[in-house]
Design an enzyme around this catalytic site. Structure first.
Site, short mmCIF file in Angstrom:
data_model
loop_
_atom_site.label_atom_id
_atom_site.label_comp_id
_atom_site.label_asym_id
_atom_site.label_seq_id
_atom_site.Cartn_x
_atom_site.Cartn_y
_atom_site.Cartn_z
CG HIS A 1 7.24 -0.16 10.39
ND1 HIS A 1 7.53 -0.49 11.70
CD2 HIS A 1 6.96 1.17 10.39
CE1 HIS A 1 7.39 0.58 12.45
NE2 HIS A 1 7.06 1.60 11.69
CG ASP B 1 -0.23 0.00 2.56
OD1 ASP B 1 0.95 -0.42 2.61
OD2 ASP B 1 -0.82 0.44 3.56
C1 BDR Z 1 2.85 -0.43 8.61
O1 BDR Z 1 1.78 0.49 8.46
C2 BDR Z 1 2.00 1.31 7.34
O2 BDR Z 1 1.73 2.64 7.60
C3 BDR Z 1 3.42 1.08 6.91
O3 BDR Z 1 3.53 1.17 5.51
C4 BDR Z 1 3.72 -0.32 7.39
O4 BDR Z 1 3.35 -1.29 6.45
C5 BDR Z 1 3.56 -0.17 9.92
O5 BDR Z 1 2.66 -0.23 10.98
CA CA Z 2 2.87 -0.69 4.13
#
Ligand code: BDR
Ligand code: CA
Length: 308
Positions: free
Chosen positions: A241, A11
């Site tokens: 992340h 995303d």
């Molecule tokens: C996840 O949430 C999204 O905002 C980031 O892209 C990542 O996949 C981290 O909590």
């Molecule tokens: Ca993400």
């Protein structure tokens, strides 16, 4: 080493773009496809941003398919506060030359997995809506996929969207419940490990000083995260992340694990989206990363992102 046949569902989103640029530099990836899902941004914007990542990294030509553009059951908003209105931290970029490929992301994912049973590795970097839909289309998907890596959840640590929940799971808990209840060889890369590898100090300075296109885009996008965390916690640092999940998918020895069924809270209360280890439940076991080799990950990430 034989390249890993990889499908990325994402995303994009700042750290999704980082993960895609990181993966473009790896020689051990055989790209199968990319699908986008409603999460940080809408699925169409996400596909544009995935193409921006591929073109900035001068990556291979990979089919990028738009996927499901809303959560399964209850509506959740996109994450403009975190990722900016364009999903790239409001960094202005040149529009990508390529366009998304025709077809719906989860349909093509199910087809690609069925065409090579037992071979594909799927890396899920966003809410799990596309994977839940792909499962409904083809219940054999968990058998057709060799391994599934999910960035999501907060098992033994607080969430980042509510005190209980991490963003990807919180955005579509019903989809996460469907996916984590299926018999995959699944690995969960939660905040428990991604928060162990913050980009800060010498690594942040090196990224800011680097001149390549990937590094410039990364530094511009991450500046707002570094500043936001500095204001919130006093620590000038950014979470990586999705790149952590990408790195673990290619090199599982980067992490240590506990294996347990995982329960997803789908209530409408304050625990919505909580992911709990449920060792006594009859659910399918999920390999949950608990510890990350921080130095090895950051060294590899920096090498890929700062390469010209
Ligand atoms: C996840 O949430 C999204 O905002 C980031 O892209 C990542 O996949 C981290 O909590
Ligand atoms: Ca993400």
């Amino acid at each position: 080493m034989k390249p890993v046949p990889l499908w990325v569902d994402c995303d994009p989103g700042i750290d999704d773009v980082l993960a895609l640029m990181y993966l473009c530099g790896r020689r051990d990836v055989e790209w199968i496809g990319i699908s986008t899902v409603h999460g940080n941004v809408d699925a169409t914007r996400g596909a544009t941003n995935a193409l921006v990542a591929l073109e900035t990294a001068r990556g291979p030509s990979v089919p990028v398919l738009i996927g499901v553009d809303r959560p399964l059951v209850h509506w959740s908003p996109v994450a403009e506060d975190e990722h900016g209105r364009n999903g790239l931290g409001d960094v202005v970029v040149v529009a990508p030359r390529q366009r998304p490929t025709a077809g719906l992301g989860p349909v093509q994912l199910a087809r690609a997995a069925a065409a090579r049973p037992g071979e594909l590795v799927v890396l899920a970097l966003g809410p799990l809506t596309n994977l839940a839909v792909a499962l409904l289309i083809d219940p054999d998907l968990p058998r057709n996929v060799r391994e599934l890596y999910i960035m999501g959840g907060a098992v033994h640590v607080p969430g980042n969207t509510t005190p209980a929940a991490e963003f990807n799971i919180w955005h579509d808990p019903e989809a996460a419940h469907v996916v984590l209840s299926a018999p995959w060889a699944a690995t969960l890369v939660s905040l428990d490990v991604t928060e162990q590898a913050l980009l800060e100090g010498e690594y942040w300075n090196a990224l800011e000083a680097a001149q390549g296109a990937k590094a410039r885009l990364a530094a511009l996008m991450l500046a707002r995260w570094v500043e936001a965390r500095r204001i919130r916690t006093g620590r000038a640092a950014a979470g990586l992340h999705d790149p952590v999940a990408a790195a673990i998918a290619l090199a599982p020895t980067l992490a240590e694990y506990e294996t347990t069924p995982v329960r997803v809270d789908v209530s409408q209360g304050p625990d919505r989206g909580r992911t709990s280890a449920a060792p006594d439940s009859l659910g399918f076991p999920v390999r949950c990363a608990t510890r990350l080799d921080r130095e090895r990950f950051l060294a590899d990430f920096m090498t890929q992102i700062t390469s010209p």
